[in-house]
Design a protein around this motif. Sequence first.
Motif, PDB file in Angstrom:
ATOM      1  N   GLU A 286       7.542   9.783 -14.639  1.00  0.00           N
ATOM      2  CA  GLU A 286       7.622   9.562 -13.196  1.00  0.00           C
ATOM      3  C   GLU A 286       6.632   8.498 -12.739  1.00  0.00           C
ATOM      4  N   ALA A 287       5.394   8.595 -13.234  1.00  0.00           N
ATOM      5  CA  ALA A 287       4.384   7.603 -12.856  1.00  0.00           C
ATOM      6  C   ALA A 287       4.717   6.235 -13.433  1.00  0.00           C
ATOM      7  N   TRP A 288       5.193   6.186 -14.666  1.00  0.00           N
ATOM      8  CA  TRP A 288       5.559   4.920 -15.309  1.00  0.00           C
ATOM      9  C   TRP A 288       6.641   4.203 -14.503  1.00  0.00           C
ATOM     10  N   ARG A 289       7.624   4.975 -14.063  1.00  0.00           N
ATOM     11  CA  ARG A 289       8.721   4.389 -13.295  1.00  0.00           C
ATOM     12  C   ARG A 289       8.230   3.906 -11.933  1.00  0.00           C
ATOM     13  N   HIS A 290       7.437   4.719 -11.267  1.00  0.00           N
ATOM     14  CA  HIS A 290       7.000   4.374  -9.914  1.00  0.00           C
ATOM     15  C   HIS A 290       6.027   3.199  -9.913  1.00  0.00           C
TER      16      HIS A 290
ATOM     17  N   LEU B 298       0.823  -1.209   0.000  1.00  0.00           N
ATOM     18  CA  LEU B 298       0.000   0.000   0.000  1.00  0.00           C
ATOM     19  C   LEU B 298       0.854   1.255   0.000  1.00  0.00           C
ATOM     20  N   ALA B 299       1.977   1.211   0.711  1.00  0.00           N
ATOM     21  CA  ALA B 299       2.861   2.373   0.736  1.00  0.00           C
ATOM     22  C   ALA B 299       3.359   2.702  -0.656  1.00  0.00           C
ATOM     23  N   GLU B 300       3.683   1.684  -1.436  1.00  0.00           N
ATOM     24  CA  GLU B 300       4.161   1.933  -2.798  1.00  0.00           C
ATOM     25  C   GLU B 300       3.030   2.399  -3.703  1.00  0.00           C
ATOM     26  N   GLU B 301       1.880   1.767  -3.583  1.00  0.00           N
ATOM     27  CA  GLU B 301       0.771   2.102  -4.474  1.00  0.00           C
ATOM     28  C   GLU B 301       0.192   3.477  -4.191  1.00  0.00           C
ATOM     29  N   ILE B 302       0.112   3.836  -2.922  1.00  0.00           N
ATOM     30  CA  ILE B 302      -0.480   5.124  -2.554  1.00  0.00           C
ATOM     31  C   ILE B 302       0.548   6.249  -2.622  1.00  0.00           C
TER      32      ILE B 302
ATOM     33  N   ALA C 255       8.584  -0.494 -10.034  1.00  0.00           N
ATOM     34  CA  ALA C 255       7.869  -1.002  -8.866  1.00  0.00           C
ATOM     35  C   ALA C 255       8.576  -2.229  -8.296  1.00  0.00           C
ATOM     36  N   LYS C 256       8.423  -2.434  -7.003  1.00  0.00           N
ATOM     37  CA  LYS C 256       9.110  -3.547  -6.343  1.00  0.00           C
ATOM     38  C   LYS C 256       8.646  -4.903  -6.855  1.00  0.00           C
ATOM     39  N   ASP C 257       7.408  -4.990  -7.374  1.00  0.00           N
ATOM     40  CA  ASP C 257       6.860  -6.264  -7.823  1.00  0.00           C
ATOM     41  C   ASP C 257       7.065  -6.523  -9.318  1.00  0.00           C
ATOM     42  N   PHE C 258       7.630  -5.570 -10.035  1.00  0.00           N
ATOM     43  CA  PHE C 258       7.868  -5.738 -11.465  1.00  0.00           C
ATOM     44  C   PHE C 258       8.831  -6.895 -11.703  1.00  0.00           C
ATOM     45  N   GLN C 259       8.550  -7.677 -12.748  1.00  0.00           N
ATOM     46  CA  GLN C 259       9.374  -8.840 -13.081  1.00  0.00           C
ATOM     47  C   GLN C 259      10.051  -8.631 -14.442  1.00  0.00           C
ATOM     48  N   PRO C 260      11.235  -8.012 -14.463  1.00  0.00           N
ATOM     49  CA  PRO C 260      11.870  -7.737 -15.756  1.00  0.00           C
ATOM     50  C   PRO C 260      12.220  -8.996 -16.532  1.00  0.00           C
TER      51      PRO C 260
ATOM     52  N   THR D  20       1.333  10.977  -8.363  1.00  0.00           N
ATOM     53  CA  THR D  20       0.038  11.586  -8.670  1.00  0.00           C
ATOM     54  C   THR D  20      -0.843  11.780  -7.447  1.00  0.00           C
ATOM     55  N   VAL D  21      -0.372  11.401  -6.261  1.00  0.00           N
ATOM     56  CA  VAL D  21      -1.198  11.494  -5.057  1.00  0.00           C
ATOM     57  C   VAL D  21      -0.530  12.393  -4.026  1.00  0.00           C
ATOM     58  N   ASP D  22      -1.206  13.461  -3.652  1.00  0.00           N
ATOM     59  CA  ASP D  22      -0.777  14.333  -2.557  1.00  0.00           C
ATOM     60  C   ASP D  22      -1.688  14.027  -1.375  1.00  0.00           C
ATOM     61  N   LEU D  23      -1.198  13.241  -0.436  1.00  0.00           N
ATOM     62  CA  LEU D  23      -2.057  12.736   0.638  1.00  0.00           C
ATOM     63  C   LEU D  23      -2.796  13.833   1.415  1.00  0.00           C
ATOM     64  N   PRO D  24      -2.173  14.956   1.745  1.00  0.00           N
ATOM     65  CA  PRO D  24      -2.908  15.965   2.520  1.00  0.00           C
ATOM     66  C   PRO D  24      -4.155  16.509   1.818  1.00  0.00           C
ATOM     67  N   THR D  25      -4.138  16.561   0.484  1.00  0.00           N
ATOM     68  CA  THR D  25      -5.287  17.115  -0.239  1.00  0.00           C
ATOM     69  C   THR D  25      -6.091  16.064  -1.005  1.00  0.00           C
TER      70      THR D  25
END
Length: 322
Positions: free
Chosen positions: A201-205, A38-42, A210-215, A46-51
Amino acid sequence: MSLTWRPLTMDDMPALAETFAEAERVEPIEEHYSAEDLAEEIGTPTVDLPTASTSAWDGDTLVAYGLLRKRDAADPVHMMRVETLVHPAYRDGAIAAHLIGWFEEAGKALHAKSHPDVPLELHAAANTKQRWLSEVLVDGGYEHARWFVDMRADLGSIPPAKPLPEEFPLVAYEQKYEALTLRSRNETFADHWGSTEQSPEAWRHLVVGAKDFQPDLSFLLLSPERDRVVAMVLSAFFASDEAATGVKDLYVSHVATDASLRGRGIAGALLGHTLVQAKAKGFQRASLNVDQDNTHRALGVYERVGFSEFQRWAGYVKPVPT
Protein backbone atom coordinates in the motif's frame (compact mmCIF):
# COMPACT_ATOMS: atom_id res chain seq x y z
CA MET A 1 1.31 34.63 22.28
CA SER A 2 -1.78 32.43 22.34
CA LEU A 3 -1.80 29.69 19.71
CA THR A 4 -4.46 27.11 18.97
CA TRP A 5 -3.13 23.55 18.68
CA ARG A 6 -5.07 20.84 16.84
CA PRO A 7 -4.48 17.91 14.45
CA LEU A 8 -4.04 18.65 10.78
CA THR A 9 -6.83 17.95 8.32
CA MET A 10 -6.57 17.57 4.56
CA ASP A 11 -8.29 20.96 4.23
CA ASP A 12 -5.19 22.53 5.82
CA MET A 13 -2.87 21.72 2.93
CA PRO A 14 -3.08 25.16 1.23
CA ALA A 15 -2.16 26.85 4.52
CA LEU A 16 0.68 24.37 5.07
CA ALA A 17 2.01 25.06 1.57
CA GLU A 18 2.14 28.77 2.45
CA THR A 19 4.15 27.99 5.60
CA PHE A 20 6.62 25.92 3.58
CA ALA A 21 7.00 28.81 1.15
CA GLU A 22 7.73 31.25 3.98
CA ALA A 23 10.38 28.91 5.39
CA GLU A 24 11.93 28.45 1.94
CA ARG A 25 12.36 32.21 1.60
CA VAL A 26 14.39 32.30 4.83
CA GLU A 27 16.17 28.94 4.55
CA PRO A 28 16.38 28.08 0.84
CA ILE A 29 16.73 24.30 0.74
CA GLU A 30 15.06 24.09 -2.68
CA GLU A 31 11.99 22.18 -1.60
CA HIS A 32 8.77 23.58 -3.04
CA TYR A 33 5.33 22.17 -2.31
CA SER A 34 1.90 22.85 -3.67
CA ALA A 35 -1.18 21.99 -1.64
CA GLU A 36 -1.68 19.02 -3.96
CA ASP A 37 1.88 17.81 -3.30
CA LEU A 38 1.37 17.93 0.45
CA ALA A 39 -2.03 16.26 0.26
CA GLU A 40 -0.47 13.26 -1.47
CA GLU A 41 2.59 13.09 0.75
CA ILE A 42 0.73 13.48 4.03
CA GLY A 43 -2.33 11.48 3.06
CA THR A 44 -0.46 8.17 3.08
CA PRO A 45 -1.55 4.81 4.52
CA THR A 46 1.00 5.21 7.34
CA VAL A 47 -0.39 8.52 8.66
CA ASP A 48 -3.55 8.86 10.74
CA LEU A 49 -3.93 12.63 10.97
CA PRO A 50 -6.11 12.74 14.12
CA THR A 51 -3.50 10.85 16.17
CA ALA A 52 -0.25 11.37 14.22
CA SER A 53 -0.31 15.11 13.52
CA THR A 54 -0.50 18.43 15.30
CA SER A 55 -0.53 22.03 14.12
CA ALA A 56 -0.38 25.48 15.67
CA TRP A 57 -2.55 28.35 14.45
CA ASP A 58 -2.44 32.09 15.01
CA GLY A 59 -5.91 32.98 13.80
CA ASP A 60 -6.06 31.72 10.22
CA THR A 61 -2.28 31.38 9.89
CA LEU A 62 -0.76 27.92 10.24
CA VAL A 63 2.49 28.63 12.08
CA ALA A 64 3.78 25.11 12.85
CA TYR A 65 3.07 21.47 12.23
CA GLY A 66 4.34 18.14 13.50
CA LEU A 67 3.83 14.72 11.93
CA LEU A 68 4.72 11.17 12.94
CA ARG A 69 5.07 8.32 10.45
CA LYS A 70 4.93 4.83 11.89
CA ARG A 71 6.86 2.23 9.93
CA ASP A 72 5.44 -0.76 8.09
CA ALA A 73 7.93 -3.03 9.85
CA ALA A 74 9.99 -2.79 13.04
CA ASP A 75 12.83 -5.27 13.31
CA PRO A 76 14.55 -4.93 15.70
CA VAL A 77 13.51 -1.31 16.43
CA HIS A 78 10.52 0.82 15.46
CA MET A 79 12.17 3.79 13.72
CA MET A 80 9.27 6.24 13.72
CA ARG A 81 9.80 9.27 11.52
CA VAL A 82 9.36 12.82 12.78
CA GLU A 83 8.51 15.71 10.44
CA THR A 84 8.08 19.32 11.48
CA LEU A 85 8.27 22.91 10.32
CA VAL A 86 7.77 26.22 12.12
CA HIS A 87 7.04 29.54 10.40
CA PRO A 88 10.21 31.69 10.67
CA ALA A 89 8.32 34.49 12.47
CA TYR A 90 7.10 32.16 15.23
CA ARG A 91 10.23 30.27 16.25
CA ASP A 92 10.68 30.42 20.01
CA GLY A 93 11.30 28.17 22.98
CA ALA A 94 7.65 27.63 23.81
CA ILE A 95 6.68 26.29 20.41
CA ALA A 96 9.84 24.14 20.33
CA ALA A 97 9.09 22.64 23.73
CA HIS A 98 5.49 21.91 22.74
CA LEU A 99 6.56 20.06 19.59
CA ILE A 100 9.32 18.06 21.30
CA GLY A 101 6.92 16.97 24.02
CA TRP A 102 4.17 16.13 21.57
CA PHE A 103 6.47 13.96 19.44
CA GLU A 104 7.40 11.84 22.42
CA GLU A 105 3.93 11.41 23.90
CA ALA A 106 2.11 10.90 20.60
CA GLY A 107 4.94 8.66 19.41
CA LYS A 108 4.56 6.38 22.42
CA ALA A 109 0.81 6.12 21.89
CA LEU A 110 1.17 5.27 18.19
CA HIS A 111 3.95 2.81 18.94
CA ALA A 112 1.80 0.99 21.52
CA LYS A 113 -0.80 0.34 18.82
CA SER A 114 1.55 -0.68 16.02
CA HIS A 115 4.78 -2.30 17.28
CA PRO A 116 4.55 -2.55 21.09
CA ASP A 117 6.98 -5.46 21.44
CA VAL A 118 10.09 -3.67 20.16
CA PRO A 119 11.98 -0.53 21.29
CA LEU A 120 10.97 2.86 19.91
CA GLU A 121 13.24 5.43 18.27
CA LEU A 122 12.22 8.79 16.88
CA HIS A 123 14.09 9.67 13.67
CA ALA A 124 14.28 13.26 12.40
CA ALA A 125 16.26 15.12 9.74
CA ALA A 126 17.37 18.72 9.31
CA ASN A 127 19.14 20.42 6.45
CA THR A 128 22.38 22.16 7.45
CA LYS A 129 20.64 25.46 6.64
CA GLN A 130 17.87 24.66 9.14
CA ARG A 131 19.91 25.72 12.15
CA TRP A 132 16.99 26.50 14.45
CA LEU A 133 15.48 23.07 13.87
CA SER A 134 18.83 21.37 14.45
CA GLU A 135 19.24 23.18 17.77
CA VAL A 136 15.69 22.26 18.82
CA LEU A 137 16.32 18.58 18.09
CA VAL A 138 19.65 18.47 19.91
CA ASP A 139 18.25 20.36 22.90
CA GLY A 140 15.32 17.91 22.88
CA GLY A 141 17.59 14.90 23.31
CA TYR A 142 18.08 13.86 19.69
CA GLU A 143 21.60 12.74 18.75
CA HIS A 144 23.23 13.19 15.38
CA ALA A 145 23.56 9.76 13.76
CA ARG A 146 24.07 10.16 10.03
CA TRP A 147 24.76 12.46 7.12
CA PHE A 148 22.62 12.37 3.98
CA VAL A 149 23.81 14.07 0.80
CA ASP A 150 21.71 15.72 -1.92
CA MET A 151 23.48 15.34 -5.26
CA ARG A 152 22.89 16.86 -8.68
CA ALA A 153 23.98 16.13 -12.23
CA ASP A 154 23.94 18.69 -15.05
CA LEU A 155 22.55 16.69 -17.94
CA GLY A 156 24.41 18.91 -20.37
CA SER A 157 27.77 17.57 -19.18
CA ILE A 158 27.26 13.96 -18.08
CA PRO A 159 29.87 11.36 -19.08
CA PRO A 160 28.98 8.75 -21.72
CA ALA A 161 26.79 5.97 -20.33
CA LYS A 162 28.43 2.57 -19.85
CA PRO A 163 26.94 -0.36 -21.78
CA LEU A 164 24.26 -2.41 -20.04
CA PRO A 165 24.75 -6.18 -19.59
CA GLU A 166 23.08 -7.98 -22.47
CA GLU A 167 21.96 -10.99 -20.42
CA PHE A 168 19.36 -8.95 -18.53
CA PRO A 169 16.39 -7.59 -20.51
CA LEU A 170 15.93 -3.81 -20.18
CA VAL A 171 12.36 -2.54 -19.82
CA ALA A 172 10.66 0.69 -18.81
CA TYR A 173 8.43 0.43 -15.76
CA GLU A 174 4.87 -0.81 -16.22
CA GLN A 175 2.21 -1.53 -13.61
CA LYS A 176 2.65 -5.26 -14.14
CA TYR A 177 6.09 -4.93 -12.49
CA GLU A 178 4.73 -3.36 -9.30
CA ALA A 179 5.14 -6.45 -7.09
CA LEU A 180 8.55 -7.31 -8.56
CA THR A 181 9.92 -3.81 -7.97
CA LEU A 182 8.69 -3.82 -4.38
CA ARG A 183 10.33 -7.19 -3.78
CA SER A 184 13.59 -5.83 -5.20
CA ARG A 185 13.32 -2.69 -3.08
CA ASN A 186 12.73 -4.62 0.14
CA GLU A 187 15.54 -7.09 -0.54
CA THR A 188 18.20 -4.63 -1.69
CA PHE A 189 17.42 -1.96 0.93
CA ALA A 190 17.27 -4.44 3.82
CA ASP A 191 20.79 -3.57 4.99
CA HIS A 192 20.48 0.20 4.49
CA TRP A 193 20.65 2.24 7.68
CA GLY A 194 17.18 3.36 8.77
CA SER A 195 15.38 1.31 6.14
CA THR A 196 12.58 -1.17 6.84
CA GLU A 197 10.36 -3.32 4.69
CA GLN A 198 7.70 -1.33 2.85
CA SER A 199 4.11 -2.48 2.42
CA PRO A 200 2.41 -2.79 -1.00
CA GLU A 201 0.00 0.00 0.00
CA ALA A 202 2.77 2.44 0.91
CA TRP A 203 4.84 1.48 -2.16
CA ARG A 204 1.89 2.19 -4.43
CA HIS A 205 0.91 5.45 -2.76
CA LEU A 206 4.36 6.96 -2.27
CA VAL A 207 6.31 5.61 -5.26
CA VAL A 208 4.90 3.79 -8.28
CA GLY A 209 1.38 5.17 -7.96
CA ALA A 210 2.34 8.71 -7.00
CA LYS A 211 1.26 11.54 -9.29
CA ASP A 212 4.89 12.59 -9.87
CA PHE A 213 6.23 9.12 -10.73
CA GLN A 214 7.78 8.92 -14.20
CA PRO A 215 7.31 5.37 -15.54
CA ASP A 216 8.86 6.22 -18.92
CA LEU A 217 12.06 7.32 -17.15
CA SER A 218 12.12 4.44 -14.68
CA PHE A 219 14.05 1.44 -15.94
CA LEU A 220 14.37 -2.17 -14.86
CA LEU A 221 16.77 -4.95 -15.67
CA LEU A 222 15.00 -8.29 -15.45
CA SER A 223 16.34 -11.77 -14.86
CA PRO A 224 16.64 -13.87 -18.05
CA GLU A 225 13.42 -15.63 -17.01
CA ARG A 226 11.77 -12.20 -16.49
CA ASP A 227 10.51 -13.24 -13.06
CA ARG A 228 12.74 -10.93 -10.97
CA VAL A 229 13.99 -7.36 -11.06
CA VAL A 230 17.78 -7.55 -10.77
CA ALA A 231 18.38 -3.80 -11.01
CA MET A 232 16.22 -0.70 -11.15
CA VAL A 233 16.26 3.07 -11.36
CA LEU A 234 12.96 4.77 -10.47
CA SER A 235 12.35 8.47 -11.10
CA ALA A 236 9.94 11.29 -10.38
CA PHE A 237 9.37 14.83 -11.64
CA PHE A 238 8.13 17.56 -9.31
CA ALA A 239 6.36 20.26 -11.29
CA SER A 240 6.30 22.57 -8.26
CA ASP A 241 10.09 22.66 -8.25
CA GLU A 242 10.24 23.55 -11.94
CA ALA A 243 7.64 26.29 -11.42
CA ALA A 244 9.78 27.81 -8.64
CA THR A 245 13.24 27.38 -10.18
CA GLY A 246 12.71 27.24 -13.93
CA VAL A 247 14.79 24.04 -14.05
CA LYS A 248 13.36 20.71 -15.20
CA ASP A 249 14.88 18.26 -12.75
CA LEU A 250 14.46 14.47 -12.72
CA TYR A 251 14.50 13.14 -9.16
CA VAL A 252 15.98 9.65 -8.91
CA SER A 253 14.12 8.10 -5.99
CA HIS A 254 15.47 4.53 -6.09
CA VAL A 255 18.62 2.85 -7.35
CA ALA A 256 18.89 -0.84 -6.55
CA THR A 257 20.94 -3.83 -7.68
CA ASP A 258 20.59 -7.46 -6.64
CA ALA A 259 23.26 -8.36 -4.07
CA SER A 260 24.69 -11.12 -6.29
CA LEU A 261 25.41 -8.60 -9.07
CA ARG A 262 27.05 -5.79 -7.10
CA GLY A 263 30.52 -4.72 -8.13
CA ARG A 264 29.88 -5.13 -11.86
CA GLY A 265 28.98 -1.50 -12.56
CA ILE A 266 25.36 -2.34 -13.34
CA ALA A 267 23.84 0.38 -11.14
CA GLY A 268 26.02 3.05 -12.74
CA ALA A 269 25.25 1.80 -16.25
CA LEU A 270 21.49 1.77 -15.64
CA LEU A 271 21.60 5.20 -14.01
CA GLY A 272 23.69 6.52 -16.90
CA HIS A 273 21.13 5.14 -19.34
CA THR A 274 18.36 6.91 -17.39
CA LEU A 275 20.18 10.24 -17.51
CA VAL A 276 20.68 9.98 -21.27
CA GLN A 277 16.97 9.29 -21.75
CA ALA A 278 16.04 12.15 -19.42
CA LYS A 279 18.17 14.58 -21.39
CA ALA A 280 16.51 13.44 -24.61
CA LYS A 281 13.12 14.23 -23.05
CA GLY A 282 14.09 17.79 -22.19
CA PHE A 283 15.28 17.45 -18.62
CA GLN A 284 18.13 19.77 -17.70
CA ARG A 285 19.23 18.23 -14.44
CA ALA A 286 18.90 15.14 -12.26
CA SER A 287 19.04 14.91 -8.48
CA LEU A 288 19.05 12.28 -5.74
CA ASN A 289 19.70 11.79 -2.04
CA VAL A 290 22.12 9.26 -0.58
CA ASP A 291 23.40 8.16 2.82
CA GLN A 292 27.03 9.32 3.00
CA ASP A 293 28.03 6.05 4.66
CA ASN A 294 25.95 3.79 2.41
CA THR A 295 27.36 0.27 2.75
CA HIS A 296 27.33 -0.22 -1.04
CA ARG A 297 29.54 2.84 -1.65
CA ALA A 298 26.74 4.44 -3.65
CA LEU A 299 28.25 7.92 -3.34
CA GLY A 300 31.12 6.89 -5.62
CA VAL A 301 28.75 5.24 -8.10
CA TYR A 302 26.80 8.48 -8.45
CA GLU A 303 29.91 10.63 -8.77
CA ARG A 304 31.16 8.48 -11.64
CA VAL A 305 28.02 9.13 -13.68
CA GLY A 306 28.15 12.89 -13.16
CA PHE A 307 26.54 13.69 -9.79
CA SER A 308 28.13 15.98 -7.21
CA GLU A 309 27.08 17.13 -3.74
CA PHE A 310 25.13 20.36 -3.35
CA GLN A 311 23.71 20.18 0.19
CA ARG A 312 23.49 17.97 3.29
CA TRP A 313 20.98 16.73 5.81
CA ALA A 314 21.74 15.55 9.32
CA GLY A 315 19.88 12.51 10.57
CA TYR A 316 18.96 12.58 14.29
CA VAL A 317 17.77 9.76 16.54
CA LYS A 318 16.15 9.76 20.00
CA PRO A 319 15.43 6.46 21.80
CA VAL A 320 12.16 6.75 23.70
CA PRO A 321 11.38 4.50 26.69
CA THR A 322 7.96 2.87 26.37
